[in-house]
Each structure stands twice: as C-alpha cells, then as structure tokens.
Design a protein around this motif. Sequence first.
Motif, PDB file in Angstrom:
ATOM      1  N   ARG A 177      51.845  52.850  -7.281  1.00 19.29           N
ATOM      2  CA  ARG A 177      52.986  53.212  -6.396  1.00 19.29           C
ATOM      3  C   ARG A 177      54.741  52.779  -6.854  1.00 19.29           C
ATOM      4  O   ARG A 177      55.820  53.634  -6.568  1.00 19.29           O
ATOM      5  CB  ARG A 177      53.209  52.131  -4.878  1.00 19.29           C
ATOM      6  CG  ARG A 177      51.380  52.778  -4.134  1.00 19.29           C
ATOM      7  CD  ARG A 177      51.647  52.358  -3.187  1.00 19.29           C
ATOM      8  NE  ARG A 177      51.201  50.589  -2.420  1.00 19.29           N
ATOM      9  CZ  ARG A 177      50.646  50.073  -2.436  1.00 19.29           C
ATOM     10  NH1 ARG A 177      49.287  51.141  -3.079  1.00 19.29           N
ATOM     11  NH2 ARG A 177      50.486  48.711  -3.245  1.00 19.29           N
ATOM     12  N   LEU A 178      55.033  51.873  -7.658  1.00 19.24           N
ATOM     13  CA  LEU A 178      56.135  51.155  -8.101  1.00 19.24           C
ATOM     14  C   LEU A 178      56.111  52.426  -8.804  1.00 19.24           C
ATOM     15  O   LEU A 178      57.737  52.709  -9.011  1.00 19.24           O
ATOM     16  CB  LEU A 178      56.084  49.638  -8.462  1.00 19.24           C
ATOM     17  CG  LEU A 178      55.816  48.233  -7.633  1.00 19.24           C
ATOM     18  CD1 LEU A 178      55.702  47.513  -8.633  1.00 19.24           C
ATOM     19  CD2 LEU A 178      56.920  48.496  -6.449  1.00 19.24           C
ATOM     20  N   GLU A 179      55.322  52.180  -9.437  1.00 20.41           N
ATOM     21  CA  GLU A 179      55.931  53.680 -11.226  1.00 20.41           C
ATOM     22  C   GLU A 179      56.046  55.302 -10.378  1.00 20.41           C
ATOM     23  O   GLU A 179      57.121  55.817 -10.971  1.00 20.41           O
ATOM     24  CB  GLU A 179      54.637  53.859 -11.793  1.00 20.41           C
ATOM     25  CG  GLU A 179      55.163  55.264 -12.741  1.00 20.41           C
ATOM     26  CD  GLU A 179      55.595  54.229 -13.574  1.00 20.41           C
ATOM     27  OE1 GLU A 179      56.541  55.208 -14.498  1.00 20.41           O
ATOM     28  OE2 GLU A 179      56.192  53.242 -14.092  1.00 20.41           O
ATOM     29  N   ARG A 180      55.374  55.749  -9.377  1.00 26.08           N
ATOM     30  CA  ARG A 180      56.389  56.860  -8.447  1.00 26.08           C
ATOM     31  C   ARG A 180      57.564  56.374  -8.084  1.00 26.08           C
ATOM     32  O   ARG A 180      58.268  57.658  -8.040  1.00 26.08           O
ATOM     33  CB  ARG A 180      55.281  57.111  -7.553  1.00 26.08           C
ATOM     34  CG  ARG A 180      53.896  57.810  -7.934  1.00 26.08           C
ATOM     35  CD  ARG A 180      53.080  58.367  -7.227  1.00 26.08           C
ATOM     36  NE  ARG A 180      52.593  57.390  -5.781  1.00 26.08           N
ATOM     37  CZ  ARG A 180      51.813  56.693  -5.901  1.00 26.08           C
ATOM     38  NH1 ARG A 180      50.678  56.900  -6.530  1.00 26.08           N
ATOM     39  NH2 ARG A 180      51.273  55.855  -5.001  1.00 26.08           N
ATOM     40  N   ALA A 181      57.772  55.027  -7.692  1.00 25.62           N
ATOM     41  CA  ALA A 181      59.052  54.418  -6.570  1.00 25.62           C
ATOM     42  C   ALA A 181      60.193  54.579  -8.150  1.00 25.62           C
ATOM     43  O   ALA A 181      61.501  55.230  -7.398  1.00 25.62           O
ATOM     44  CB  ALA A 181      59.149  53.813  -6.026  1.00 25.62           C
ATOM     45  N   ARG A 182      59.635  54.089  -8.804  1.00 19.83           N
ATOM     46  CA  ARG A 182      60.640  54.858  -9.721  1.00 19.83           C
ATOM     47  C   ARG A 182      61.135  55.941 -10.934  1.00 19.83           C
ATOM     48  O   ARG A 182      62.471  55.666 -10.857  1.00 19.83           O
ATOM     49  CB  ARG A 182      60.472  53.487 -11.646  1.00 19.83           C
ATOM     50  CG  ARG A 182      60.661  52.070 -10.840  1.00 19.83           C
ATOM     51  CD  ARG A 182      60.179  50.960 -11.789  1.00 19.83           C
ATOM     52  NE  ARG A 182      58.561  51.528 -12.755  1.00 19.83           N
ATOM     53  CZ  ARG A 182      57.539  50.450 -11.947  1.00 19.83           C
ATOM     54  NH1 ARG A 182      57.736  49.566 -11.944  1.00 19.83           N
ATOM     55  NH2 ARG A 182      56.798  50.508 -13.527  1.00 19.83           N
ATOM     56  N   GLU A 183      60.304  56.285 -11.029  1.00 21.99           N
ATOM     57  CA  GLU A 183      59.932  57.491 -11.328  1.00 21.99           C
ATOM     58  C   GLU A 183      60.891  58.762  -9.817  1.00 21.99           C
ATOM     59  O   GLU A 183      61.848  59.521 -10.706  1.00 21.99           O
ATOM     60  CB  GLU A 183      58.535  58.756 -11.360  1.00 21.99           C
ATOM     61  CG  GLU A 183      59.274  60.268 -11.752  1.00 21.99           C
ATOM     62  CD  GLU A 183      59.696  60.235 -13.073  1.00 21.99           C
ATOM     63  OE1 GLU A 183      60.494  61.365 -13.541  1.00 21.99           O
ATOM     64  OE2 GLU A 183      59.461  58.747 -14.352  1.00 21.99           O
ATOM     65  N   ASP A 185      63.614  57.354  -7.804  1.00 23.98           N
ATOM     66  CA  ASP A 185      64.607  56.639  -8.253  1.00 23.98           C
ATOM     67  C   ASP A 185      65.523  57.715  -9.792  1.00 23.98           C
ATOM     68  O   ASP A 185      66.506  57.601  -9.135  1.00 23.98           O
ATOM     69  CB  ASP A 185      64.691  55.645  -8.213  1.00 23.98           C
ATOM     70  CG  ASP A 185      64.256  54.535  -7.287  1.00 23.98           C
ATOM     71  OD1 ASP A 185      64.295  54.984  -6.040  1.00 23.98           O
ATOM     72  OD2 ASP A 185      63.629  53.200  -6.944  1.00 23.98           O
ATOM     73  N   ARG A 186      64.576  57.066 -10.365  1.00 25.24           N
ATOM     74  CA  ARG A 186      65.350  57.612 -11.950  1.00 25.24           C
ATOM     75  C   ARG A 186      65.683  59.669 -11.775  1.00 25.24           C
ATOM     76  O   ARG A 186      66.244  60.069 -12.330  1.00 25.24           O
ATOM     77  CB  ARG A 186      64.125  57.545 -13.150  1.00 25.24           C
ATOM     78  CG  ARG A 186      64.089  56.660 -13.819  1.00 25.24           C
ATOM     79  CD  ARG A 186      62.787  56.853 -15.545  1.00 25.24           C
ATOM     80  NE  ARG A 186      61.613  57.080 -14.721  1.00 25.24           N
ATOM     81  CZ  ARG A 186      61.134  56.182 -14.670  1.00 25.24           C
ATOM     82  NH1 ARG A 186      61.314  55.156 -14.881  1.00 25.24           N
ATOM     83  NH2 ARG A 186      59.881  56.528 -14.291  1.00 25.24           N
TER      84      ARG A 186
END
Length: 423
Positions: A177-183, A185-186
């Motif tokens: 989930r954090l990786e999806r959120a970071r993606e 945001d990017r």
Amino acid sequence: MSDGRPGRLWDTPALWDAALAAVVALLSIGLAVAFDPAALPEGDGAVRAAAGDSPLSLTLIALACAPIALRRHRPYPMLVLSQVPIVALAAIDADPGTAELATLILLHAVAAHRGLAQSLIALATAGLGYVVAAAFGEIPWTMHLLAGVLLFATWMAGRSSRLRRAYLAELEDRAERLERAREADRRAARAEERQRIARELHDVVAHHVSVMTVQAAAARKVLASNPGLAADALSAIEEMGRTAMAEMRNIVGVLRTDGEDGERAPQPGVGDLPALVEQMREAGLRTQLWVEGDGPKLPPGMDLAVYRLVQEALTNTLRHAGPSARAWVTLRYEPGALTVRVEDDGRGPDPEEAPRERNGRPHRADGARHAGGGDGERTGHGLVGIRERVSLYGGELRVGPRRGGGFEVCARFPLTTASRGER
C-alpha cells in the motif's frame, strides 16, 4: 535446478509431508521392534512381546503416522483419524514407539493453519485421545503432567507460527500500500511538474514571440521609408530571440537533470519588472510602472508568479489592445498583502492590420472587445496559468473590462503566506 522438473518436485510441500510421515512411521516401527521385550525373563514380558511386534501393532503404528502426509490440507480430520490407531495400540497393550509424535505434529498443523476456535477443538481432541489411551494402563501422574505440557506447548507454538505469518502478511500488505501511495505521489508530482513547465514555456514563448511579431510588423512598415529604424527593430528581434532561447534552455534543462541543478538558474522576479517594462516600450507599448509602499522580500515562487502575471498581462495588451494603447503596472504593498494591477486603455487591434493576420486569411477585428473595452481574446491558456499561479499562493484574481474602457488584471497575494513559505 531451479527451472527443471526435479527442482519443482523437490519444492513441493506435499512431498515433504509424505517424507515426514514415512520417517515418523519407520522410527516408530523401528523402536517397537528394537525394544521388543521378548528377551526379558518369563512373566509379564512374554505377554507384551506377543503384542509389541505383531503385524497388527505394526500396522496400527503405520496408520497412526500416515495422516501426517495430509497435515497441510486437512489437519483436523487427520488429527482425529490418527487418534483411532493410537487408542487401539493402547487397548492391545502394544508399544506405539514414537507414533504419539504424530499427535503433536498434527496438533501443531491445526493451530498453525486454522482459526482459534478450530485449534482449541483440536487441542481438546488431542487431550481426549490421550485420556482414553491412558485409561488402558497405569501411568504415573508425572507422565500425565508431561503429556499435558507437551500438548499445550505444541498448541502454543502453532498459534505463534500462525500469528507471525499473519503479522508478516500485514507488513507485506502495508508495504505494498505504501509503495502504491508513493507511486501515486510520484505520478502527481510529475504531473504537477509538467504543468509548471508548461506554464513557464507558455509564458516565455507567448511573451517573446508576441514582442518579436510586433517588432517585425513595425520593421515591415518602415523598411522602405526608414531602413535605419527597420534595422533597429530587427536588432531588437534578434536580442529578444536570444533571450527567449536562453530562458527556454533553462526551463528544458530541468527535464534533463535528476537532481536540483536545473533549479539553480536565476528566475525573473519583481526586481526584473523595470526591464520588462522597458522591453514593452521598445516594442511600441507605452508602459509605466509604479511601486507603492515597502514590503518583505518575496519567496522565489511568489516572486516568479508576480513577474509572470505582469508579463502575461502586458503581452496580451501588446497583442490585443491596439497600436495606440497605454498600459499601467502598479505594485502596492499593503499590511499583510501585495496587490498587483495591470491596466490598459486599448480599444482593440487596428482594423487595417487585421486582414494581414493568419497567413493572409481574413481575420475579424470587430467584436474582439466586449462592451466597456473588454477583450474576448484574452482568456486563453495564459490567463489560466495566471489563475493557477495566484491560487497556488492563496491569492485572489480579478480579470475583466476596466471602468472607462480597456482591460484590467488585478491580483492580491497574502504576504502572511509568503512569510511562512520563506521561513
């Protein structure tokens, strides 16, 4: 071999479970035969020997260990199934060897792979099986205590394994989930950066090209009658083109850098407004600049936004207000705010020049201005970019006809936000 068939077979959990069941069965049968009490003196030992290594007892030992092979698929039914031959071994007074180890293995499997309710039922089932088997013989109370401790410890180990796997799965899910959120945001940051660069490119290109177009038109008019003045206009066009190329290289340079090197190029600001006004005067637009009051130093982003606002407004005036228009730029520092106003008294483009626009195609000059002097052609991407810049810093923007004729762009920036951004 990671990609061959033997490797895939070796990594199959069912194969390991079958191997474990075979090892426990062979160990139990071996112990039952090795510790055959037939070699003991006559008496009770002879009776035990008759049942300890008989085909029936060895078959029951194998049946008690066989359910281990299916401990991952149906752990609780296999636990219940294993208790039947274990109780039968106790009933015929045969040595089970290590067959009771199957109970612990299957109890651990239920606790590790099933819910709390079913694991508690499995613990009760294993305890009941031990009680029934113990009823056929005389066992010291210490053995009962040891058996209870082993059953409970095995159940706790299985539950701990299940909770640990659930915790690790939650961590992996959270990481995803954090990786999806970071993606996300990017992607949002990239979209915002593209939008910012698009605004910068539009402001640079629209301003400089508009000034160069006006200068070229002026040079064309006086080329035959006043070659010297035409040469000055062409020199101004050349300088303006070089300036535009330099600014565009600075902007595009941001796209070619991984770090922040592209941001180190100095950006125009309020201090460059006098030079901008002078450019407009050279292009033929009579422009005046007033600065009223003193205020704090603006942060770079707001400083650039004020400059681009004035640049876009003056460029629109140069393009649409007509050849005899005048423009006024006013910066007023108020308590807690900065007001930027750009006004003109234009009446629209020269009708005689309109047919020459757009590669010789007729271009309507009438109707370009709204009643009261407003300009209908001034609501393009430039003003949209201005509105975005002003709203970015919590400001207010008013665009429309000016009282008494002409056009007006007025923006109010709160300086409290600027001060906080500067710190």
